[in-house]
Scaffold this motif. Sequence first.
Motif, PDB file in Angstrom:
ATOM      1  N   PRO A   1      -1.213  15.006 -10.749  1.00  0.00           N
ATOM      2  CA  PRO A   1      -1.930  14.818 -12.013  1.00  0.00           C
ATOM      3  C   PRO A   1      -2.353  16.156 -12.626  1.00  0.00           C
ATOM      4  O   PRO A   1      -2.680  17.098 -11.895  1.00  0.00           O
ATOM      5  CB  PRO A   1      -3.157  13.996 -11.602  1.00  0.00           C
ATOM      6  N   PRO A   2      -2.357  16.258 -13.961  1.00  0.00           N
ATOM      7  CA  PRO A   2      -2.724  17.518 -14.628  1.00  0.00           C
ATOM      8  C   PRO A   2      -4.084  18.063 -14.207  1.00  0.00           C
ATOM      9  O   PRO A   2      -4.250  19.272 -14.041  1.00  0.00           O
ATOM     10  CB  PRO A   2      -2.705  17.149 -16.111  1.00  0.00           C
ATOM     11  N   ALA A   3      -5.079  17.191 -14.025  1.00  0.00           N
ATOM     12  CA  ALA A   3      -6.407  17.651 -13.627  1.00  0.00           C
ATOM     13  C   ALA A   3      -6.385  18.310 -12.257  1.00  0.00           C
ATOM     14  O   ALA A   3      -7.052  19.331 -12.019  1.00  0.00           O
ATOM     15  CB  ALA A   3      -7.388  16.484 -13.631  1.00  0.00           C
ATOM     16  N   THR A   4      -5.600  17.745 -11.343  1.00  0.00           N
ATOM     17  CA  THR A   4      -5.485  18.322 -10.004  1.00  0.00           C
ATOM     18  C   THR A   4      -4.707  19.628 -10.064  1.00  0.00           C
ATOM     19  O   THR A   4      -4.996  20.574  -9.318  1.00  0.00           O
ATOM     20  CB  THR A   4      -4.795  17.330  -9.055  1.00  0.00           C
ATOM     21  N   GLN A   5      -3.707  19.714 -10.961  1.00  0.00           N
ATOM     22  CA  GLN A   5      -2.972  20.970 -11.148  1.00  0.00           C
ATOM     23  C   GLN A   5      -3.915  22.090 -11.581  1.00  0.00           C
ATOM     24  O   GLN A   5      -3.791  23.236 -11.130  1.00  0.00           O
ATOM     25  CB  GLN A   5      -1.860  20.790 -12.181  1.00  0.00           C
TER      26      GLN A   5
ATOM     27  N   PRO B   1      -1.213   8.292  -3.865  1.00  0.00           N
ATOM     28  CA  PRO B   1      -1.815   7.882  -5.136  1.00  0.00           C
ATOM     29  C   PRO B   1      -2.675   8.992  -5.734  1.00  0.00           C
ATOM     30  O   PRO B   1      -3.313   9.762  -5.005  1.00  0.00           O
ATOM     31  CB  PRO B   1      -2.663   6.665  -4.749  1.00  0.00           C
ATOM     32  N   ALA B   2      -2.686   9.067  -7.062  1.00  0.00           N
ATOM     33  CA  ALA B   2      -3.375  10.148  -7.758  1.00  0.00           C
ATOM     34  C   ALA B   2      -4.839  10.246  -7.377  1.00  0.00           C
ATOM     35  O   ALA B   2      -5.388  11.346  -7.238  1.00  0.00           O
ATOM     36  CB  ALA B   2      -3.228   9.965  -9.271  1.00  0.00           C
ATOM     37  N   ASP B   3      -5.511   9.100  -7.180  1.00  0.00           N
ATOM     38  CA  ASP B   3      -6.941   9.130  -6.889  1.00  0.00           C
ATOM     39  C   ASP B   3      -7.240   9.553  -5.456  1.00  0.00           C
ATOM     40  O   ASP B   3      -8.400   9.820  -5.110  1.00  0.00           O
ATOM     41  CB  ASP B   3      -7.574   7.764  -7.175  1.00  0.00           C
TER      42      ASP B   3
ATOM     43  N   PHE C   1       3.017  23.440   1.720  1.00  0.00           N
ATOM     44  CA  PHE C   1       4.219  23.047   0.991  1.00  0.00           C
ATOM     45  C   PHE C   1       3.895  21.846   0.117  1.00  0.00           C
ATOM     46  O   PHE C   1       3.591  20.759   0.613  1.00  0.00           O
ATOM     47  CB  PHE C   1       5.348  22.703   1.963  1.00  0.00           C
ATOM     48  N   LEU C   2       3.944  22.050  -1.198  1.00  0.00           N
ATOM     49  CA  LEU C   2       3.647  20.995  -2.170  1.00  0.00           C
ATOM     50  C   LEU C   2       4.962  20.438  -2.711  1.00  0.00           C
ATOM     51  O   LEU C   2       5.548  20.981  -3.649  1.00  0.00           O
ATOM     52  CB  LEU C   2       2.791  21.554  -3.311  1.00  0.00           C
ATOM     53  N   ASP C   3       5.428  19.357  -2.105  1.00  0.00           N
ATOM     54  CA  ASP C   3       6.688  18.750  -2.520  1.00  0.00           C
ATOM     55  C   ASP C   3       6.451  17.863  -3.744  1.00  0.00           C
ATOM     56  O   ASP C   3       5.427  17.198  -3.854  1.00  0.00           O
ATOM     57  CB  ASP C   3       7.268  17.923  -1.379  1.00  0.00           C
ATOM     58  N   GLU C   4       7.426  17.857  -4.662  1.00  0.00           N
ATOM     59  CA  GLU C   4       7.361  17.080  -5.899  1.00  0.00           C
ATOM     60  C   GLU C   4       6.065  17.370  -6.667  1.00  0.00           C
ATOM     61  O   GLU C   4       5.305  16.476  -7.031  1.00  0.00           O
ATOM     62  CB  GLU C   4       7.492  15.572  -5.605  1.00  0.00           C
ATOM     63  N   ILE C   5       5.822  18.644  -6.899  1.00  0.00           N
ATOM     64  CA  ILE C   5       4.574  19.062  -7.539  1.00  0.00           C
ATOM     65  C   ILE C   5       4.450  18.542  -8.965  1.00  0.00           C
ATOM     66  O   ILE C   5       3.348  18.402  -9.491  1.00  0.00           O
ATOM     67  CB  ILE C   5       4.444  20.600  -7.508  1.00  0.00           C
ATOM     68  N   THR C   6       5.574  18.228  -9.623  1.00  0.00           N
ATOM     69  CA  THR C   6       5.511  17.714 -10.991  1.00  0.00           C
ATOM     70  C   THR C   6       4.877  16.325 -11.053  1.00  0.00           C
ATOM     71  O   THR C   6       4.561  15.833 -12.133  1.00  0.00           O
ATOM     72  CB  THR C   6       6.910  17.662 -11.625  1.00  0.00           C
ATOM     73  N   GLU C   7       4.698  15.665  -9.895  1.00  0.00           N
ATOM     74  CA  GLU C   7       4.047  14.358  -9.846  1.00  0.00           C
ATOM     75  C   GLU C   7       2.535  14.484  -9.661  1.00  0.00           C
ATOM     76  O   GLU C   7       1.833  13.475  -9.619  1.00  0.00           O
ATOM     77  CB  GLU C   7       4.637  13.510  -8.709  1.00  0.00           C
TER      78      GLU C   7
END
Length: 457
Positions: free
Chosen positions: A247-251, A203-205, A239-245
């Motif tokens: 959240p923008p703030a975490t990116q 989960p994002a949080d 290894f960051l799998d499915e990085i497009t998932e």
Amino acid sequence: MLSGSRVLIVDDEANARRVLEVLLKKLKCDVLSAEHAQAALSLLRETDVDLLITDLNMPGMNGLELMAMLRDEGHTFPVIVVTAYGTVETAVAAMKQGAFDFIIRPLDVEQVELVVRRALEVNRIQRENQFLRDESAKGWDEFIGQSQSMHQVYELIRQAGPSKASIFVYGETGTGKELVARAVHASSGREGLFVPINCAAIPADILESELFGYVRGAFTGAVKDRVGKFELADGGTLFLDEITEMPPATQAKLLRVLQESRVDRLGSNRSIEIDLRVIAATNRNPLEAVKQGLLREDLYYRLNVLTIALPALRERLEDIPLLAVHFIEKYRSSVQYGASTPLSADVCEALLNYDWPGNVRELENMIERALVLSQGQTIALCHFPREILNRSTQEIPDENLQPTNEGNLEMEFNVERLEISLLAQALSLATGNKAKAARLLKISERTLWYKLKKYGI
């Protein structure tokens, strides 16, 4: 935990063994015992233990000599030595030779429990660390495939491995993106861990705290400090799998870590310097993800120093027979079939005709299912789900006479496809025996080897 831990006691005195057995069984340990060192060595060649407790002074081979033999045979579990009060110096000498600790007779129950608990905890940590090192070392041995597209992937991995460059891996679900990341790590020479995290599964949080870690009191429920994945991968690969998932703030915070090589735990104002390599992966087209706002453009270009694109399984048909045989060998022991289980001829053709939307992962699951249903006999079409059956030669009897791609009547293209199918069928029926496969095809072994090399089978 003490419960279920296996402890071996070595002592030539029966009463001494019984006292320790009673103490250890009260701690819920599984206890084995031996009356001399040779008996202990024989037991250890047949079973694993978590801890050994040995008397120092025994007839024949003494405790010190037993420890030397254990080292020579590659055993790594901790050893506790038992000694009388007047020979503590000997016990200290034993510790210098690798003993974990010593206990003194007459035995003190609290001392025995304390030393045993510490030894078993150290053994548990050592085993977990070895497991992590073994996981980190996985890479090249997991790849199956001799197609030209896979050889291009192998070459990119070899070139990228020794560098420090960030890598972006993309390919459809089930093509083996994590395998590529592990192989790059194995080729890198980095001594740290390979640490995978699936950005879509968390989960994002929670994702941010998983990555950065936190200090006690950073938020409700943070009752103690926790190391994040960035710190865990220090000296290794993240290894960051499915990085497009993500959240923008975490990116944005990830980009800062990559630029500064420093990380701040949540709730802390102290930066920690880290040295890690980041490999990112997605099943989307990364440039399309940037256009859709799923991936920050600056982060994409920071990660995309090197790109490895994985082909879909339908784009490397010649690898399907190899993969099928590999998965049969992988799973047949788990369903307790000792002999190789062959594939029927129509199954080989059906596997080549199917589109494999789930790629290698789907093929693995279907082979495991078919192996269970076949009960050790020849795997047939009836052992596969409907989507395979609907594409089989039984359902489409004229398919062998049709060109593979609509409108493609090129003779060489279609003949090669037919040859690959026949080679796969023969190898399956011959359970990998090349001479038998050649006889089934009514060609010479030399011709068989030539064609196997030609098609990368």
